[in-house]
Motif scaffolding. Structure first.
Motif, mmCIF file in Angstrom:
data_model
loop_
_atom_site.group_PDB
_atom_site.id
_atom_site.type_symbol
_atom_site.label_atom_id
_atom_site.label_comp_id
_atom_site.label_asym_id
_atom_site.label_seq_id
_atom_site.Cartn_x
_atom_site.Cartn_y
_atom_site.Cartn_z
ATOM 1 N N PHE A 348 38.337 37.368 48.712
ATOM 2 C CA PHE A 348 38.724 38.625 48.499
ATOM 3 C C PHE A 348 37.636 39.724 48.090
ATOM 4 C CE2 PHE A 348 42.415 35.954 47.783
ATOM 5 C CZ PHE A 348 43.287 36.491 48.658
ATOM 6 N N PRO A 349 36.884 39.991 49.134
ATOM 7 C CA PRO A 349 35.849 41.004 48.797
ATOM 8 C C PRO A 349 35.985 42.408 48.062
ATOM 9 C CG PRO A 349 36.165 40.758 51.232
ATOM 10 C CD PRO A 349 36.981 39.803 50.687
ATOM 11 N N ALA A 350 37.317 42.530 47.976
ATOM 12 C CA ALA A 350 37.802 43.963 47.493
ATOM 13 C C ALA A 350 38.821 43.221 46.499
ATOM 14 C CB ALA A 350 38.425 44.722 48.325
ATOM 15 N N GLY A 351 38.593 42.022 45.920
ATOM 16 C CA GLY A 351 39.516 41.717 44.934
ATOM 17 C C GLY A 351 41.296 41.790 45.343
ATOM 18 N N MET A 352 41.936 42.078 44.429
ATOM 19 C CA MET A 352 43.352 42.073 44.600
ATOM 20 C C MET A 352 43.656 43.743 44.834
ATOM 21 S SD MET A 352 44.422 39.044 44.286
ATOM 22 C CE MET A 352 42.961 38.034 44.528
ATOM 23 N N PHE A 353 42.815 44.526 45.654
ATOM 24 C CA PHE A 353 42.842 45.716 45.864
ATOM 25 C C PHE A 353 44.354 46.013 46.505
ATOM 26 C CE2 PHE A 353 42.424 49.684 48.192
ATOM 27 C CZ PHE A 353 42.071 50.840 46.966
ATOM 28 N N HIS A 354 44.845 45.037 47.240
ATOM 29 C CA HIS A 354 45.953 45.288 48.045
ATOM 30 C C HIS A 354 47.249 45.158 47.291
ATOM 31 C CE1 HIS A 354 44.397 41.062 48.313
ATOM 32 N NE2 HIS A 354 45.631 40.783 48.902
ATOM 33 N N ILE A 355 47.061 45.245 46.046
ATOM 34 C CA ILE A 355 48.230 45.327 45.307
ATOM 35 C C ILE A 355 48.783 47.082 45.029
ATOM 36 C CG2 ILE A 355 47.011 45.998 42.951
ATOM 37 C CD1 ILE A 355 50.239 43.929 43.305
#
Ligand code: PCD
Ligand SMILES: [Cu+]
Length: 803
Positions: A348-355
């Motif tokens: 996850f290169p943008a972490g959990m941004f898709h929350i």
């Protein structure tokens, strides 16, 4: 006389188990100055390291002259990248799949980059020697803006990546491009926008900030040349990961590496990564055969160890005319600095941004994040947030406000209309997250009633009607959902190690216990709260349960403490290890009472024979028996280990409301009221939770109202001291009101969710929401942080509201 008979309730109270506001066990030593931090560690023959750093943000190293530094009495060595080359340690892998220079190799990429190290008898000599190292640079053009960095003719930041069209996260289409990461369904989102009755869009910048723990980073590395053992005391939120990485880099077998995180003075994500200073101190100790201490100063900490945020975000919502959201699109340009050293789970290169779809039932959504190199320090850590959740929550909460404004709807009403409903849980979002549980409406109603929301709106309307009102009044409302507890190993790993966690419990013959976990407290109070879980599970008083973390030689392997993962992951491991012990104890008790296991009831701290209250054995009785004379066929002892790999994340949530009064003459913003309702499922220690909420709200206040890391055109970081960088004290900090609801996690053995980051994640957009709300009647839809007096005063002037 008979011994007094204690009721079950009285015995339960005496355990100080789950649900008790037990005072923090660790405070006895902290408030007496008896903590043991890295800088308190002194070893015989210990040397001191200091770092020579680049004064410029981009340039070639023409020449390094060590002579003058080496001539200073008490200086043992001066090492540069050339000295690390034979060991192949001049570059190191980052957690994000990139490489980072340990010491600058031919080139410097950001101001304050590590160029050389000096090892000396004491810190003062080392500092003098740092000044004496002569370095000649050839300056190169500096690029600080990530959009400019992506222009065709932009300066090349990473010469070492020349010609690489493929990075750790897919294609690179420009020399300063790191990755583009997508989540959700683009065509579905586009279709929602094509059909939408209403759309809104907003650009916003989430500034670069720094976690800034009170204790800076540092370590004491000690290599024993005779035994070949390496011991390192280090400010790390993930000691086992450090051990694995150190072993991989150095070739020393992992069994000969011992990493110890002693007391830590705050982590906040700043102590997750592996910094050049750690690697250098370890190398220096191996080379010199003596212990080497390195402790950063404040300026070094703020300017070179991991920053957070720096997201340039564009959000769009599609909706029906009556305010039902039908689509979400998000585009982010993420400034990662000179090396991609983000600390996120590998995939996850943008972490959990898709929350980023938040607490809302949004049928179609797409998010795209583009990582970019600039001439700034690397980082991108989860500063009190579970990997870019802060940025995501900020975006969606701002967007819902913008939509409400466009439709002339009330903020609370539009949120309620779009909530994921209680009966929809477990709910799968358009980004694929399965929200475990939630009850947003109940929580919202509770908050609106507690603050008299209608009354506040009426007061605001009256103020707006009065042209002479000295203040603008704003009401911020945020209804956020977090994702914490990384994580299921099938989704989350760090350098290939799954993100499980662990617990080992050992009950002693006399009924006291020691327990060790793979996490590490940095102030959260694990020594207090973990014992409470065991107390309730096993009926042993918290007081006699010793909790130890942070020493890789004794603790079972775990992935550490960040992303509010300790309760969701290690907390579950603790409960399940305790239940293994409980199962064995039941066998022993049955043997002692000469009944079948099934004829026993468990009550607080004892097994009782069904139907006969006078026949029982306490856990303490059982412990003695386990070591004294266990039943035939059962091994002696009473201990268990459990490794817990969660089936899912946990999804804590909260409803925050803030009232501000902005002085129309000065732009000063007074936080009149801040009401924070949090739901973290089952609560282990309400007092600690409240403390966590207070801390997180205060850090949120700091970010929203004052923190920033501005750079000048040459790439000098302006404000890398606590004179400039805003750390609120008791004086600036507003009064916090807290509240809660309890919606247990259905998949966690205790029903508990993480809580520590919620207040930070939830409060930041609440402050912005309140400040913007004060301006909303003037047509303002968004104001970027920080909302300090000067910036707010400028906004007052710009919109004709200044007095
Ligand atoms: N339900 C529940 C939950 C929780 N809890 C509690 O509370 C605490 C917390 O938890 P959690 O949520 O799980 O978390 P953790 O993991 O432990 O921790 C972590 C976090 O934490 C916080 N907080 C704090 N505090 C202090 N004092 N210090 C610090 O440093 C800190 N940090 C911060 C951060 S930032 Mo990152 O790292 O950025 O990612 S993440 C983080 C702990 O004690 C516990 O036990 C309870 O009681 N209950
Ligand atoms: Cu984050």
């Amino acid at each position: 006389m008979n011994a007094p008979v204690q009721t079950a309730e009285a015995r339960e109270l005496a355990l100080a188990g789950m649900g008790a506001s037990r005072l923090r066990k660790e405070d006895a030593r902290f408030i007496q100055g008896k903590g043991n931090y890295v800088d308190d560690i002194k070893m015989p023959g210990m040397l001191h390291m200091d770092i020579v750093r680049s004064p410029i943000a981009h340039g070639r190293i023409v020449k390094i002259n060590k002579e003058a530094a080496l001539a200073i009495p008490g200086v043992h060595a001066v090492l540069t990248a050339d000295d690390l080359k034979p060991l192949k340690l001049h570059w190191m892998p980052t957690l994000a799949g990139d490489v980072a220079a340990v010491l600058a190799d031919e080139k410097v990429h950001f101001q304050m980059q590590e160029v050389a190290i000096v090892i000396a008898d004491d810190r003062y000599i080392a500092a003098d020697a740092v000044e004496a190292v002569e370095i000649e640079y050839e300056e190169l053009p500096v690029v600080l803006d990530p959009y400019a960095a992506l222009q065709p003719g932009a300066p090349v930041i990473r010469d070492d990546l020349a010609g690489k069209t493929e990075g750790a996260h897919g294609k690179r289409d420009h020399h300063n491009h790191i990755f583009t990461w997508d989540a959700g369904d683009k065509s579905a989102a586009d279709a929602a926008f094509d059909k939408a009755e209403v759309t809104v869009s907003q650009h916003m910048y989430y500034p670069r900030v720094h976690p800034c723990p009170l204790e800076t980073c540092g370590c004491v590395a000690s290599f024993d040349p005779i035994k070949g053992d390496l011991t390192t005391f280090i400010t790390s939120q993930a000691p086992h990961v450090v051990r694995t990485v150190v072993s991989m880099l150095s070739g020393i077998p992992e069994s000969k590496v011992r990493i110890v995180s002693p007391d830590i003075g705050g982590g906040f994500g700043n102590k997750v990564g592996i910094y050049p200073g750690y690697v250098c101190a370890i190398v220096a100790s191996i080379v010199l055969g003596r212990p080497v201490k390195w402790v950063e100063d404040r300026i070094e900490n703020i300017s070179s160890t991991a920053f957070a945020r720096d997201y340039h975000m564009d959000g769009e919502l599609a909706a029906t005319a009556d305010g039902k959201i039908t689509g979400l699109r998000v585009n982010v340009v993420a400034d990662h600095g000179a090396f991609d050293a983000c600390a996120d789970p590998t995939k996850f290169p943008a972490g959990m941004f898709h929350i980023v779809s938040g607490s809302y039932d949004i049928p179609a959504a797409h998010a795209s994040v583009k990582g970019v190199y600039t001439n700034k320090a690397p980082g991108g850590v989860a500063y009190r947030c579970s990997f870019r959740v802060t940025e995501a929550v900020y975006l969606i909460e701002r967007m819902v406000d913008v939509l409400a404004q466009k439709l002339g709807m009330d903020k609370a009403e539009i949120r309620a209309k779009n909530f994921v409903k209680k009966e929809q849980f477990p709910y799968t979002s358009a980004f694929g997250f399965e929200y475990d549980s939630g009850d947003y409406q109940t929580a919202l109603d509770k908050v609106l009633e507690a603050v008299d929301y209608k009354g506040l709106r009426a007061e605001q309307a009256a103020k707006r009607a009065d042209p002479n009102s000295p203040t603008l009044m704003g009401i911020g409302l945020v209804t956020f959902t977090e994702v914490v507890g990384a994580g299921p190993s099938k989704m989350c790993d760090i350098l290939g190690v799954g993100m499980f966690d662990s617990c080992e419990i050992r009950i002693h013959p006399t009924g006291s216990a020691i327990a060790r976990m793979g996490t590490i407290t940095q102030g959260q109070g694990h020594q207090t709260t973990y014992a409470q879980i065991i107390a309730t599970e096993l009926g042993i008083p918290s007081e006699v349960i010793q909790v130890e973390e942070g020493d890789t030689s004794t603790a079972p392997y775990g992935l550490g403490t960040y992303g509010s993962r300790s309760t969701p992951v290690a907390g579950a491991a603790i409960a399940l290890a305790a239940r293994k012990i409980h199962a064995k104890a039941r066998k022993i008790a049955a043997h002692m009472l000469e009944v079948n296991e099934n004829d026993l009831d468990w009550e607080v701290d004892r097994f009782k024979v069904k139907g006969d209250d006078s026949k029982f054995k306490t856990m303490a009785d059982v412990a003695w028996q386990a070591y004294h004379q266990p039943p035939d066929g059962l091994e002696p002892g009473l201990e268990a280990v459990h490794y817990y790999d969660p089936p899912n994340f946990t999804f804590p949530f909260g409803i925050y409301l803030c009232v501000v009064d902005i002085d129309r003459a000065t732009g000063e913003t007074k936080i009149r009221r801040f009401y924070a309702l949090d739901d973290c499922g089952t609560r282990i220690n309400p007092m600690i939770i409240e403390g966590q909420i207070h801390g997180g709200l205060t850090e949120g206040f700091a970010v929203a109202m004052g923190q920033q890391m501005p750079f000048d055109a040459q790439g000098n970081l302006l404000g890398n001291t606590l004179m400039d960088y805003f750390l609120p004290t008791f004086v600036e900090t507003p009064h916090w009101e807290t509240d809660h609801t309890v919606t247990p996690s259905p998949h966690h053995p205790l029903g508990a969710k993480g809580v520590a980051e919620s207040p930070h994640v939830g409060s930041i957009p609440t402050f912005t929401s309140a400040v913007v709300d004060a301006f909303s009647h003037l047509g303002v839809t968004h104001l970027d942080m920080p909302h300090n007096a000067f910036r707010t005063w400028k906004a007052l002037r710009e919109h004709g509201a200044a007095l």
